[in-house]
Design a protein around this motif. Structure first.
Motif, PDB file in Angstrom:
ATOM      1  N   ILE A  32       3.342  15.569  33.997  1.00  0.00           N
ATOM      2  CA  ILE A  32       3.130  14.983  32.663  1.00  0.00           C
ATOM      3  C   ILE A  32       4.472  14.516  32.096  1.00  0.00           C
ATOM      4  O   ILE A  32       4.594  13.412  31.562  1.00  0.00           O
ATOM      5  CB  ILE A  32       2.475  16.009  31.711  1.00  0.00           C
ATOM      6  CG1 ILE A  32       1.064  16.326  32.181  1.00  0.00           C
ATOM      7  CG2 ILE A  32       2.453  15.478  30.273  1.00  0.00           C
ATOM      8  CD1 ILE A  32       0.387  17.429  31.381  1.00  0.00           C
ATOM      9  N   ASN A  33       5.471  15.346  32.272  1.00  0.00           N
ATOM     10  CA  ASN A  33       6.796  15.004  31.765  1.00  0.00           C
ATOM     11  C   ASN A  33       7.324  13.735  32.446  1.00  0.00           C
ATOM     12  O   ASN A  33       7.858  12.846  31.790  1.00  0.00           O
ATOM     13  CB  ASN A  33       7.733  16.195  32.017  1.00  0.00           C
ATOM     14  CG  ASN A  33       8.988  16.124  31.179  1.00  0.00           C
ATOM     15  OD1 ASN A  33       8.982  15.524  30.110  1.00  0.00           O
ATOM     16  ND2 ASN A  33      10.057  16.724  31.667  1.00  0.00           N
ATOM     17  N   ALA A  34       7.142  13.666  33.755  1.00  0.00           N
ATOM     18  CA  ALA A  34       7.609  12.483  34.488  1.00  0.00           C
ATOM     19  C   ALA A  34       6.867  11.236  34.016  1.00  0.00           C
ATOM     20  O   ALA A  34       7.459  10.163  33.858  1.00  0.00           O
ATOM     21  CB  ALA A  34       7.416  12.670  35.987  1.00  0.00           C
ATOM     22  N   LEU A  35       5.564  11.381  33.743  1.00  0.00           N
ATOM     23  CA  LEU A  35       4.797  10.225  33.265  1.00  0.00           C
ATOM     24  C   LEU A  35       5.272   9.803  31.883  1.00  0.00           C
ATOM     25  O   LEU A  35       5.347   8.610  31.575  1.00  0.00           O
ATOM     26  CB  LEU A  35       3.304  10.552  33.234  1.00  0.00           C
ATOM     27  CG  LEU A  35       2.637  10.540  34.612  1.00  0.00           C
ATOM     28  CD1 LEU A  35       1.219  11.085  34.516  1.00  0.00           C
ATOM     29  CD2 LEU A  35       2.610   9.132  35.190  1.00  0.00           C
ATOM     30  N   ALA A  36       5.603  10.792  31.046  1.00  0.00           N
ATOM     31  CA  ALA A  36       6.116  10.448  29.715  1.00  0.00           C
ATOM     32  C   ALA A  36       7.401   9.648  29.873  1.00  0.00           C
ATOM     33  O   ALA A  36       7.600   8.628  29.212  1.00  0.00           O
ATOM     34  CB  ALA A  36       6.369  11.707  28.898  1.00  0.00           C
ATOM     35  N   PHE A  37       8.248  10.092  30.791  1.00  0.00           N
ATOM     36  CA  PHE A  37       9.501   9.367  30.968  1.00  0.00           C
ATOM     37  C   PHE A  37       9.263   7.986  31.579  1.00  0.00           C
ATOM     38  O   PHE A  37      10.023   7.058  31.328  1.00  0.00           O
ATOM     39  CB  PHE A  37      10.500  10.158  31.807  1.00  0.00           C
ATOM     40  CG  PHE A  37      11.881   9.624  31.639  1.00  0.00           C
ATOM     41  CD1 PHE A  37      12.636   9.989  30.541  1.00  0.00           C
ATOM     42  CD2 PHE A  37      12.404   8.712  32.532  1.00  0.00           C
ATOM     43  CE1 PHE A  37      13.894   9.459  30.345  1.00  0.00           C
ATOM     44  CE2 PHE A  37      13.663   8.174  32.338  1.00  0.00           C
ATOM     45  CZ  PHE A  37      14.408   8.548  31.249  1.00  0.00           C
ATOM     46  N   MET A  38       8.199   7.863  32.343  1.00  0.00           N
ATOM     47  CA  MET A  38       7.838   6.556  32.887  1.00  0.00           C
ATOM     48  C   MET A  38       7.647   5.539  31.748  1.00  0.00           C
ATOM     49  O   MET A  38       8.119   4.410  31.837  1.00  0.00           O
ATOM     50  CB  MET A  38       6.550   6.676  33.699  1.00  0.00           C
ATOM     51  CG  MET A  38       5.996   5.363  34.182  1.00  0.00           C
ATOM     52  SD  MET A  38       4.288   5.556  34.762  1.00  0.00           S
ATOM     53  CE  MET A  38       3.397   5.150  33.266  1.00  0.00           C
ATOM     54  N   PHE A  39       7.003   5.974  30.675  1.00  0.00           N
ATOM     55  CA  PHE A  39       6.801   5.051  29.553  1.00  0.00           C
ATOM     56  C   PHE A  39       8.130   4.660  28.921  1.00  0.00           C
ATOM     57  O   PHE A  39       8.336   3.516  28.517  1.00  0.00           O
ATOM     58  CB  PHE A  39       5.863   5.662  28.507  1.00  0.00           C
ATOM     59  CG  PHE A  39       4.429   5.632  28.932  1.00  0.00           C
ATOM     60  CD1 PHE A  39       3.713   4.445  28.932  1.00  0.00           C
ATOM     61  CD2 PHE A  39       3.788   6.780  29.365  1.00  0.00           C
ATOM     62  CE1 PHE A  39       2.396   4.398  29.347  1.00  0.00           C
ATOM     63  CE2 PHE A  39       2.467   6.747  29.784  1.00  0.00           C
ATOM     64  CZ  PHE A  39       1.774   5.548  29.774  1.00  0.00           C
ATOM     65  N   VAL A  40       9.042   5.629  28.825  1.00  0.00           N
ATOM     66  CA  VAL A  40      10.369   5.303  28.305  1.00  0.00           C
ATOM     67  C   VAL A  40      11.014   4.244  29.192  1.00  0.00           C
ATOM     68  O   VAL A  40      11.573   3.262  28.706  1.00  0.00           O
ATOM     69  CB  VAL A  40      11.264   6.563  28.255  1.00  0.00           C
ATOM     70  CG1 VAL A  40      12.662   6.200  27.765  1.00  0.00           C
ATOM     71  CG2 VAL A  40      10.651   7.622  27.363  1.00  0.00           C
ATOM     72  N   SER A  41      10.897   4.418  30.506  1.00  0.00           N
ATOM     73  CA  SER A  41      11.534   3.482  31.439  1.00  0.00           C
ATOM     74  C   SER A  41      10.923   2.080  31.334  1.00  0.00           C
ATOM     75  O   SER A  41      11.646   1.087  31.337  1.00  0.00           O
ATOM     76  CB  SER A  41      11.392   3.967  32.882  1.00  0.00           C
ATOM     77  OG  SER A  41      11.845   5.276  32.995  1.00  0.00           O
ATOM     78  N   ILE A  42       9.596   2.004  31.228  1.00  0.00           N
ATOM     79  CA  ILE A  42       8.964   0.679  31.104  1.00  0.00           C
ATOM     80  C   ILE A  42       9.434  -0.001  29.832  1.00  0.00           C
ATOM     81  O   ILE A  42       9.778  -1.176  29.824  1.00  0.00           O
ATOM     82  CB  ILE A  42       7.428   0.779  31.035  1.00  0.00           C
ATOM     83  CG1 ILE A  42       6.865   1.487  32.251  1.00  0.00           C
ATOM     84  CG2 ILE A  42       6.800  -0.595  30.912  1.00  0.00           C
ATOM     85  CD1 ILE A  42       5.366   1.646  32.161  1.00  0.00           C
ATOM     86  N   ALA A  43       9.428   0.779  28.736  1.00  0.00           N
ATOM     87  CA  ALA A  43       9.804   0.185  27.455  1.00  0.00           C
ATOM     88  C   ALA A  43      11.246  -0.304  27.510  1.00  0.00           C
ATOM     89  O   ALA A  43      11.562  -1.394  27.032  1.00  0.00           O
ATOM     90  CB  ALA A  43       9.624   1.203  26.328  1.00  0.00           C
ATOM     91  N   LEU A  44      12.107   0.502  28.128  1.00  0.00           N
ATOM     92  CA  LEU A  44      13.508   0.098  28.275  1.00  0.00           C
ATOM     93  C   LEU A  44      13.595  -1.177  29.113  1.00  0.00           C
ATOM     94  O   LEU A  44      14.302  -2.121  28.755  1.00  0.00           O
ATOM     95  CB  LEU A  44      14.301   1.225  28.935  1.00  0.00           C
ATOM     96  CG  LEU A  44      15.760   0.936  29.226  1.00  0.00           C
ATOM     97  CD1 LEU A  44      16.552   0.854  27.927  1.00  0.00           C
ATOM     98  CD2 LEU A  44      16.362   2.008  30.133  1.00  0.00           C
ATOM     99  N   ALA A  45      12.844  -1.197  30.205  1.00  0.00           N
ATOM    100  CA  ALA A  45      12.874  -2.359  31.092  1.00  0.00           C
ATOM    101  C   ALA A  45      12.395  -3.605  30.348  1.00  0.00           C
ATOM    102  O   ALA A  45      12.976  -4.682  30.476  1.00  0.00           O
ATOM    103  CB  ALA A  45      11.991  -2.114  32.316  1.00  0.00           C
ATOM    104  N   PHE A  46      11.358  -3.450  29.549  1.00  0.00           N
ATOM    105  CA  PHE A  46      10.820  -4.573  28.775  1.00  0.00           C
ATOM    106  C   PHE A  46      11.859  -5.085  27.789  1.00  0.00           C
ATOM    107  O   PHE A  46      12.099  -6.294  27.679  1.00  0.00           O
ATOM    108  CB  PHE A  46       9.563  -4.108  28.036  1.00  0.00           C
ATOM    109  CG  PHE A  46       9.008  -5.120  27.073  1.00  0.00           C
ATOM    110  CD1 PHE A  46       8.355  -6.249  27.538  1.00  0.00           C
ATOM    111  CD2 PHE A  46       9.146  -4.944  25.709  1.00  0.00           C
ATOM    112  CE1 PHE A  46       7.854  -7.186  26.654  1.00  0.00           C
ATOM    113  CE2 PHE A  46       8.645  -5.875  24.815  1.00  0.00           C
ATOM    114  CZ  PHE A  46       7.996  -6.998  25.293  1.00  0.00           C
ATOM    115  N   MET A  47      12.505  -4.146  27.087  1.00  0.00           N
ATOM    116  CA  MET A  47      13.509  -4.547  26.104  1.00  0.00           C
ATOM    117  C   MET A  47      14.644  -5.314  26.787  1.00  0.00           C
ATOM    118  O   MET A  47      15.049  -6.380  26.330  1.00  0.00           O
ATOM    119  CB  MET A  47      14.058  -3.317  25.396  1.00  0.00           C
ATOM    120  CG  MET A  47      15.042  -3.656  24.313  1.00  0.00           C
ATOM    121  SD  MET A  47      15.867  -2.200  23.669  1.00  0.00           S
ATOM    122  CE  MET A  47      17.182  -2.003  24.861  1.00  0.00           C
ATOM    123  N   LEU A  48      15.123  -4.771  27.891  1.00  0.00           N
ATOM    124  CA  LEU A  48      16.250  -5.415  28.575  1.00  0.00           C
ATOM    125  C   LEU A  48      15.868  -6.788  29.117  1.00  0.00           C
ATOM    126  O   LEU A  48      16.666  -7.718  29.095  1.00  0.00           O
ATOM    127  CB  LEU A  48      16.761  -4.519  29.704  1.00  0.00           C
ATOM    128  CG  LEU A  48      17.452  -3.239  29.238  1.00  0.00           C
ATOM    129  CD1 LEU A  48      17.805  -2.360  30.419  1.00  0.00           C
ATOM    130  CD2 LEU A  48      18.688  -3.556  28.420  1.00  0.00           C
TER     131      LEU A  48
END
Ligand code: ADP
Ligand code: MG
Lengths: 313, 390
Positions: free
Chosen positions: B274-290
């Protein structure tokens, strides 16, 4: 004949700068319509407004008789665009690029495949199908850019300076291609700041300056609008000051120059200018060589209306 | 699904790079996991008791109970309540952990105020975390009972019973299955490194691919096409989600494999995931922003290094935060990996799903999701601005 594009009193401001100032345009079906103007005259702005890529301040735009809006997808399906900058994916091959953009219009897989192949044939990129864009020369890249815009067989094709920085041979190839597309039934809008191009292919031309359309018509109509007539060029080894003076006094003479043993004389409209000049040479027993006569160019038209040159701005 | 298919075609073109990252990451994670668990192995099973000194300035029933609990678990050393002496004793390693319970501790808690005990430890106190956890456990149980309106005495009674039970659970797992404890920690080390590779891979793949679709000229062409812009964007979102989900699942599976399947039967695996999946969302959002901020692949490759390494150093993934200066630790709160590591640690210490654990875990997961929303919003604002063409 049906009106394909109608632009009425279009005004577009970028802050304080008025990029389009009550601009009007009407394009009929089957035309190759040239939009000629120097850099910064508002050609791209016009195209962007026409495609609803930009919001504008005033005026209305109709395409195929209907108002053009950002969500006019039923109108967009019949429009193809080719912009000044090459718009392709670097990491897709020639074929995949054409397939991608075609697929944004065509859902049916089989039909899409056929259309992609036709587009490749059309721009003669068969040998380069599997190439990545980075590996293509400038001219081939432009052809790919065009193929991406026309694969879905649009009825209206808009090209915004598609030949900037292209070698003369590729340019000719592209211009001939545009003529062929037009023969196959597409209406073309072609913007450029090269007058030779519009003279070569366009059936009707609008000359733009500072966001306004300053003259519209066929090239003959445009040239007959102005007072400038032909320019005669003669190789003359030797001319005296007083002879030059006398030549400048001949009827209809507008401007003349003598440099490097070549005489240029520009005339206002009038008949028998060449005969009169050659008669004078004979009278004075002046030896002369090659003689050429040129009709006024669109540059002369632009110069006369705006007081400045079309090019080198 | 033209956009969706092309997205994955572009992923394919990047597969070598992505694969390389995955292999390198797995190698690093496995090596770190082995190294980190090896030299602590012995200590972990029969956790060496810590030389601890409790300075009780409160002398209430609560402070006494806490002291008694810690005495049970550790070796008690008594030292006088003098600042200089405490420092000296720590310096000479006569004591590893000093706990100071301030005056009026119980009374203030009863009045509903927030008071904390003061902990001082030696610099390389590996075992100090266990004492920290013991104190945390004790206090969180106490506040739980207190919030349930138990009287202080009752609450203490319940806590004492609970912690005794907790010890029991610990001893049981220790005896009948040493491996349970060990695997949880292998899992901890493995999952600790997951954000590094998630951030790298998401930026390398998602950002670079989105940036291709967002190039001004390509985008113009797409907007002018007869496919609805909303459909195009939806396909991009869907493809990005599917890709990163696939990558996350892959890392969870690699995690199971490298711990030789022993994580499989454990509830910890669920929470690590669950924790890894939560961080996955952080990574996608970061990737989108960049992708909205930078359009060149070179710039994005740079971003990938800056963010993956930056996040990992600041968030306490490569270097535990307790060796960092306080200013770094404070700053670390503004880095999503910090919260990931907090949650990850909580999972690794968890032997039984208790409500304090759930509270702590989901708080940390929640903060990560807030980061994701914030990054996504920045990306959306930038992409709105970009919609006007020049
Ligand atoms: N995004 C923009 N912001 C401000 N000014 C712009 C912008 N785009 C174009 N312009 C200005 O509008 C005028 C017309 O530009 P443009 O339509 O690109 O001309 P052309 O395509 O004929 O070269 C120019 O003066 C240009 O500087
Ligand atoms: Mg332009």
């Amino acid at each position: 004949m049906q009106t394909v594009v109608k632009i009425n009193n279009l005004v577009k401001r970028y802050g304080d700068l008025v990029a389009l100032d009550h601009f009007n345009l009407e394009i009929m079906e089957g035309e190759i319509f040239g939009l000629l103007g120097p850099n910064g005259s508002g050609k791209s702005t016009t195209i962007h407004c026409l495609l609803s890529l930009l919001e504008y301040d005033k005026g209305d735009i109709k395409v195929f008789g209907e108002e053009m809006k950002p969500d006019s997808y039923h109108l967009k399906k019949d429009i193809g665009i080719i912009m000044q900058n090459v718009a392709v994916f670097d990491r897709l091959t020639v074929e995949e690029n054409i397939d991608y953009f075609c697929g944004l219009y065509i859902k049916d897989k089989k039909k899409k495949k056929e259309l992609v192949q036709e587009a490749i044939d059309f721009v003669e990129l068969n040998d380069f199908k599997k190439f990545y864009p980075k590996k293509l020369s400038g001219g081939l890249l432009r052809r790919l850019n065009i193929a991406c815009g026309i694969a879905h067989k649009p009825k209206l094709i808009i090209l915004d300076e598609p030949t900037v920085a292209v070698d003369p041979q590729s340019r000719n190839n592209i211009l001939e291609g545009i003529k062929r597309l037009n023969k196959e039934g597409a209406t073309i809008i072609y913007t450029t700041h090269y007058m030779e191009e519009v003279e070569q292919i366009c059936t009707r031309i609008a000359i733009m300056d500072k966001g306004k359309s300053i003259a519209v018509g066929t090239k003959e109509e445009l040239k007959s609008m102005v007072k400038t007539g032909e320019t005669i060029q003669v190789d003359v080894p030797k001319l005296m000051e007083n002879q030059l003076e006398q030549i400048s006094k001949l009827p209809h003479t507008k401007k003349l120059s003598y440099e490097n043993e070549v005489l240029h004389v520009q005339y206002t409209k009038g008949k028998h200018n060449l005969i009169r000049l050659l008669d004078y040479f004979r009278e004075q027993d002046i030896a002369f060589g090659r003689v050429t006569s040129e009709l006024p160019t669109l540059n002369d038209v632009f110069l006369e209306i705006t007081g400045k040159e079309l090019r080198d701005q | 699904m033209q956009v969706f298919n092309t997205y994955f075609r572009l992923v394919q073109r990047k597969k070598r790079l992505i694969l390389m990252y995955i292999i390198i990451f797995t190698a690093i994670a496995v090596v770190m996991m082995k190294v980190s668990t090896q030299d602590e192995n012995l200590e972990k099973y029969t956790r060496r008791s810590v030389k601890i000194s409790v300075i009780d300035r409160d002398k209430s029933s609560l402070s006494k109970s806490l002291k008694a609990y810690l005495t049970d678990q550790n070796e008690m050393v008594s030292i006088p309540d003098k600042e200089k002496r405490i420092k000296d004793e720590l310096y000479w390693r006569n004591v590893e952990y000093v706990l100071i319970i301030p005056e009026n501790f119980q009374q203030l808690l009863e009045e509903g105020q927030k008071v904390d005990v003061i902990s001082k430890k030696i610099d390389d106190a590996v075992n100090a975390v266990y004492v920290d956890e013991e104190i945390k456990l004790f206090m969180s149980l106490f506040s739980l009972y207190q919030s349930a309106d138990y009287s202080v005495e009752d609450a203490i009674g319940h806590v004492e019973k609970d912690v005794a039970h907790e010890v029991l659970v610990n001893t049981v797992t220790k005896e009948d299955g040493e491996s349970a404890f060990k695997v949880a920690n292998e899992g901890q080390y493995y999952f600790q490194y997951v954000p590094y590779v998630l951030v790298s891979v998401c930026i390398l793949a998602i950002s670079c691919i989105l940036a291709m679709f967002y190039q001004e000229d390509v985008r113009k062409r797409c907007i002018c096409s007869s496919m609805k812009l909303k459909d195009q964007n939806q396909q991009l979102v869907l493809a990005s989600l599917l890709f990163s989900f696939g990558v996350t699942i892959l890392f969870i599976i690699i995690g199971i494999v490298v711990t030789k399947g022993e994580l499989l039967g454990q509830i910890n695996l669920l929470f690590y995931s669950i924790n890894a999946l939560a961080f996955m969302f952080v990574s996608i959002a970061l990737a989108f922003m960049l992708a909205n901020l930078f359009h060149s692949e070179t710039a994005l490759n740079g971003c990938s290094n800056v963010f993956s390494l930056g996040f990992c150093f600041l968030g306490g993934i490569f270097v535990p935060l307790w060796v960092m200066p306080d200013s770094v630790v404070t700053f670390a709160h503004f880095v999503p990996t910090y919260w990931y590591v907090q949650a990850n640690d909580a999972v690794s210490y968890m032997t039984r799903v208790t409500s304090p654990f759930l509270k702590e875990f989901f708080l940390n997961v929640g903060v990560q999701m807030c980061f994701a929303v914030a990054l996504l919003s920045i990306g959306l604002v930038v992409s709105k601005k970009r919609r006007v063409f020049s």
